[in-house]
Scaffold this motif. Sequence first.
Motif, PDB file in Angstrom:
ATOM      1  N   ILE A   1       7.826  11.687  12.824  1.00  0.00           N
ATOM      2  CA  ILE A   1       8.387  12.547  11.768  1.00  0.00           C
ATOM      3  C   ILE A   1       9.449  13.438  12.391  1.00  0.00           C
ATOM      4  CG2 ILE A   1       7.839  14.475  10.220  1.00  0.00           C
ATOM      5  CD1 ILE A   1       5.374  12.941   9.430  1.00  0.00           C
ATOM      6  N   ARG A   2      10.647  13.394  11.802  1.00  0.00           N
ATOM      7  CA  ARG A   2      11.801  14.089  12.396  1.00  0.00           C
ATOM      8  C   ARG A   2      12.417  15.106  11.447  1.00  0.00           C
ATOM      9  NH1 ARG A   2      14.023  11.478  17.188  1.00  0.00           N
ATOM     10  NH2 ARG A   2      12.497   9.883  17.708  1.00  0.00           N
ATOM     11  N   GLY A   3      12.121  14.940  10.158  1.00  0.00           N
ATOM     12  CA  GLY A   3      12.639  15.887   9.174  1.00  0.00           C
ATOM     13  C   GLY A   3      11.470  16.459   8.387  1.00  0.00           C
ATOM     14  N   LEU A   4      11.452  17.786   8.208  1.00  0.00           N
ATOM     15  CA  LEU A   4      10.323  18.395   7.502  1.00  0.00           C
ATOM     16  C   LEU A   4      10.849  19.407   6.492  1.00  0.00           C
ATOM     17  CD1 LEU A   4       7.135  18.538   7.505  1.00  0.00           C
ATOM     18  CD2 LEU A   4       7.374  20.522   9.008  1.00  0.00           C
ATOM     19  N   TRP A   5      10.233  19.391   5.317  1.00  0.00           N
ATOM     20  CA  TRP A   5      10.632  20.287   4.218  1.00  0.00           C
ATOM     21  C   TRP A   5       9.390  21.122   3.899  1.00  0.00           C
ATOM     22  CZ3 TRP A   5      11.659  17.740  -1.208  1.00  0.00           C
ATOM     23  CH2 TRP A   5      12.115  18.706  -2.113  1.00  0.00           C
ATOM     24  N   VAL A   6       9.489  22.419   4.149  1.00  0.00           N
ATOM     25  CA  VAL A   6       8.339  23.318   3.987  1.00  0.00           C
ATOM     26  C   VAL A   6       8.577  24.211   2.777  1.00  0.00           C
ATOM     27  CG1 VAL A   6       7.015  25.186   5.058  1.00  0.00           C
ATOM     28  CG2 VAL A   6       7.859  23.313   6.468  1.00  0.00           C
ATOM     29  N   ILE A   7       7.655  24.183   1.834  1.00  0.00           N
ATOM     30  CA  ILE A   7       7.844  24.930   0.589  1.00  0.00           C
ATOM     31  C   ILE A   7       6.740  25.968   0.422  1.00  0.00           C
ATOM     32  CG2 ILE A   7       8.011  24.751  -1.953  1.00  0.00           C
ATOM     33  CD1 ILE A   7       8.459  21.583  -0.050  1.00  0.00           C
ATOM     34  N   ALA A   8       7.108  27.239   0.404  1.00  0.00           N
ATOM     35  CA  ALA A   8       6.186  28.339   0.085  1.00  0.00           C
ATOM     36  C   ALA A   8       4.912  28.316   0.926  1.00  0.00           C
ATOM     37  CB  ALA A   8       5.842  28.338  -1.399  1.00  0.00           C
ATOM     38  N   THR A   9       5.087  28.034   2.201  1.00  0.00           N
ATOM     39  CA  THR A   9       3.950  28.187   3.113  1.00  0.00           C
ATOM     40  C   THR A   9       4.498  28.504   4.502  1.00  0.00           C
ATOM     41  OG1 THR A   9       1.845  27.273   3.826  1.00  0.00           O
ATOM     42  CG2 THR A   9       3.684  25.726   3.701  1.00  0.00           C
ATOM     43  N   ASN A  10       3.630  28.920   5.393  1.00  0.00           N
ATOM     44  CA  ASN A  10       4.089  29.545   6.630  1.00  0.00           C
ATOM     45  C   ASN A  10       3.306  29.029   7.842  1.00  0.00           C
ATOM     46  OD1 ASN A  10       5.352  31.333   8.339  1.00  0.00           O
ATOM     47  ND2 ASN A  10       4.349  33.168   7.550  1.00  0.00           N
ATOM     48  N   PRO A  11       3.495  27.732   8.173  1.00  0.00           N
ATOM     49  CA  PRO A  11       2.682  27.149   9.242  1.00  0.00           C
ATOM     50  C   PRO A  11       2.863  27.804  10.605  1.00  0.00           C
ATOM     51  CG  PRO A  11       4.412  25.616   8.541  1.00  0.00           C
ATOM     52  CD  PRO A  11       4.381  26.727   7.547  1.00  0.00           C
ATOM     53  N   ALA A  12       4.036  28.406  10.878  1.00  0.00           N
ATOM     54  CA  ALA A  12       4.238  29.016  12.199  1.00  0.00           C
ATOM     55  C   ALA A  12       3.324  30.229  12.384  1.00  0.00           C
ATOM     56  CB  ALA A  12       5.691  29.423  12.376  1.00  0.00           C
ATOM     57  N   HIS A  13       2.753  30.727  11.314  1.00  0.00           N
ATOM     58  CA  HIS A  13       1.775  31.797  11.393  1.00  0.00           C
ATOM     59  C   HIS A  13       0.356  31.249  11.168  1.00  0.00           C
ATOM     60  CE1 HIS A  13       0.544  36.107   9.946  1.00  0.00           C
ATOM     61  NE2 HIS A  13      -0.529  35.418  10.232  1.00  0.00           N
ATOM     62  N   SER A  14       0.219  30.394  10.168  1.00  0.00           N
ATOM     63  CA  SER A  14      -1.123  30.099   9.676  1.00  0.00           C
ATOM     64  C   SER A  14      -1.760  28.844  10.263  1.00  0.00           C
ATOM     65  CB  SER A  14      -1.092  29.939   8.155  1.00  0.00           C
ATOM     66  OG  SER A  14      -0.326  28.802   7.802  1.00  0.00           O
ATOM     67  N   TRP A  15      -0.962  27.950  10.833  1.00  0.00           N
ATOM     68  CA  TRP A  15      -1.588  26.710  11.304  1.00  0.00           C
ATOM     69  C   TRP A  15      -2.403  26.986  12.564  1.00  0.00           C
ATOM     70  CZ3 TRP A  15      -3.232  22.829   8.897  1.00  0.00           C
ATOM     71  CH2 TRP A  15      -3.616  21.653   9.567  1.00  0.00           C
ATOM     72  N   ILE A  16      -3.480  26.250  12.697  1.00  0.00           N
ATOM     73  CA  ILE A  16      -4.412  26.452  13.805  1.00  0.00           C
ATOM     74  C   ILE A  16      -3.716  26.075  15.124  1.00  0.00           C
ATOM     75  CG2 ILE A  16      -5.472  24.131  13.760  1.00  0.00           C
ATOM     76  CD1 ILE A  16      -8.229  25.806  13.623  1.00  0.00           C
TER      77      ILE A  16
END
Length: 701
Positions: free
Chosen positions: A395-410
């Motif tokens: 996976i090389r392209g990612l579209w993130v909508i209304a969430t915040n993985p850089a804070h919330s992902w484990i």
Amino acid sequence: ESMQADATTTAVCGYCSTGCGLRLHLRDDEAVGLTPETTYPVNLGMACPKGWEALRVLDSEDRATEPLIRTSDGKFALVSWDHALRLFTTRMKGIQRQHGPDSVAFLSTGQIACEEMAFLGALAKFGMGIKHGDGNTRQCMATAATAYKESFGFDSPPFTYDDFEQSDCMVFIGANPCIGHPIMWERVLRNQNNPEIIVIDPRRTESAMSATQHLQIRPKSDLALLYAITNHLIACECVDRKFIDQHTEGFEKLCEHVSGFTPDAVAPMTGISADAIRQTAETIGRRKAVSLWWTMGVNQSYEGTRTAQAIINIALITGNIGRPGTGANSITGQCNAMGSRLWSNTTNLFGHHDFKDSADREKVACSLGIDPECIPTEPSWSYDGIMDGIRRGDIRGLWVIATNPAHSWIHQSEARNLLDRLDFLVVQDMYHNTETARHADLILPAAGWGEKSGTIINSERRYGVLKKVRRAPGKALADFYIFRALASYWGVEEMFSEWSDPESVFRIMQRASEDQPCDITGIEGYEQIDRCGGIQWPWTEADAEGDFQPEQQRRLFADGRFYHDDGRARLVVDDVTPMPEAPDAEYPTLLMTGRGTVSQWHTQTRTSKSPVLRKLYPNEAYIEINPKDAAAMEIANGDQIRAQSRRGSLLATAMVTPTVKPGHAFMPMHYEATNQLTLGHFDPHSRQPSYKDCAVRIERA
Ligand code: SF4
């Protein structure tokens, strides 16, 4: 100039899954204030501080007001929508051309409207040929959804909030509604049946302090405890044989499985005496209307699905389902997690159908007026699978909508490294400076709650209406209209010609829901949902013609028929497994994370923008530790401490408190650094991250 309102309207709150009704006070069609709606059947005139402050966070200076692109010097530059959407299309299509269609993925949310989720899922999967997309609901509800689907045959929370007032015994497992779902807790306090309130939680939470009984179990010994309760219910014949025989499958296997989990055998594992386990089982067995409730303490666990099913088993074998005051009830986290489960088109095909089933694909294609060949024949990778895909370079392209993985992902540092590996990261959000937006190549400015319309579904399956009562700042657009514009730039406008506004999409959703357990074909439209104080699914055309009124509270399974083909619920059991990272000499403390306050929400993206909400909660990160541990480590309340795990370390303030037992610590999830410590491990069935158990070392900084 006077800010006196000249009109009012109602809308549901957009934070948590309670789904409170709020009355918006308008001046010239713009909201200037709000109060809790007194007639809404959910909250009956109450709201928590987040709801009261819902308008304030819209005015923040951190709002994303124009599209931004990252330039060659690493800074962001303002661009037009035309430029931003062209860039999105060129880059994502380019990645797909070079690395295949599956090299682009999306991560969405339980925070946007059903119609927006439906649009995103359909556009991405049927229009753009993206196979992999998941939501942050993987972090909150995946376990409950998986458990319900296996046990009941459909992801179907059976309850209605009235059950809080109808029960004579409520058991809360890994749930702290007192602060997590405060309005639901208010409903508990209104219960006139002198109810037994049993809280099963390793922390002495606010709810545990208000309970009639608190079982302060060892962290992650809940599955063994629930099997021991089941064992004793069977041993003392506190089970409903008739219900078991008529409506369930697997009782013999269940009896055999739990036979080794006697209260005496389980007591040392759980730290709860055999007598207390027996007493809990007998209370459940004796009471007439027992409801069992769970949230993240169960869901966010490496054996969460089986734990949720152990709760469901107890409700089933005691016949506590389908009647007022009963149920095995998962309380959802986010305002529209239920909408995501039905409409996000990620794990399940649009409207909770099955990607692998050709008849389902035909049906959905027909509802949407598209070619069935556009529909993938496999569900998406789950969130962790997408992260693994980035790691492998798939996976090389990612579209993130209304969430915040850089804070919330484990296991945060790894998550951030993965975001930086992407060729192209698009973040679509209300705020331009979330932790994830800092890694973005393109930021699309989105309207927020109050600035757009649509529907969301609360924990008791109630559709409620969102309304546009404010103009979005600058050039920010409702997610719905961003998806619509992207459909056109991508060249698939024709596929979405009927998707002109949210209510048109609601009608498409209705068509796709036909004959599903979540059938909503009987709903007239937004106006009726609004007028009725929300409408719970199912609401079929036949319901609309019958005697039952949409205003009435509706619980599922009153007839004892479940959604499996034979109508029977499944009693599912499994082995109890060891904690993946138990404390040891090097990292001797077990760290739990979770909600820390009523006033903050998730990663604080919105709630930190309200001065009132900030005042209600310490801005500096803190960790709860037991006084005995603190004394041994010579740490005083308020000292700076360092917490270190095998993955990272952070500084925090010590909160010395007996809410946690010796050897345990608790840190709220709302602080940016919390997930520096957590261990990336998952429930094998739901792929939900297990946030509540990792080993750390704490010392004075
Ligand atoms: Fe109600 Fe939840 Fe909104 Fe608070 S955050 S007002 S409890 S819906």
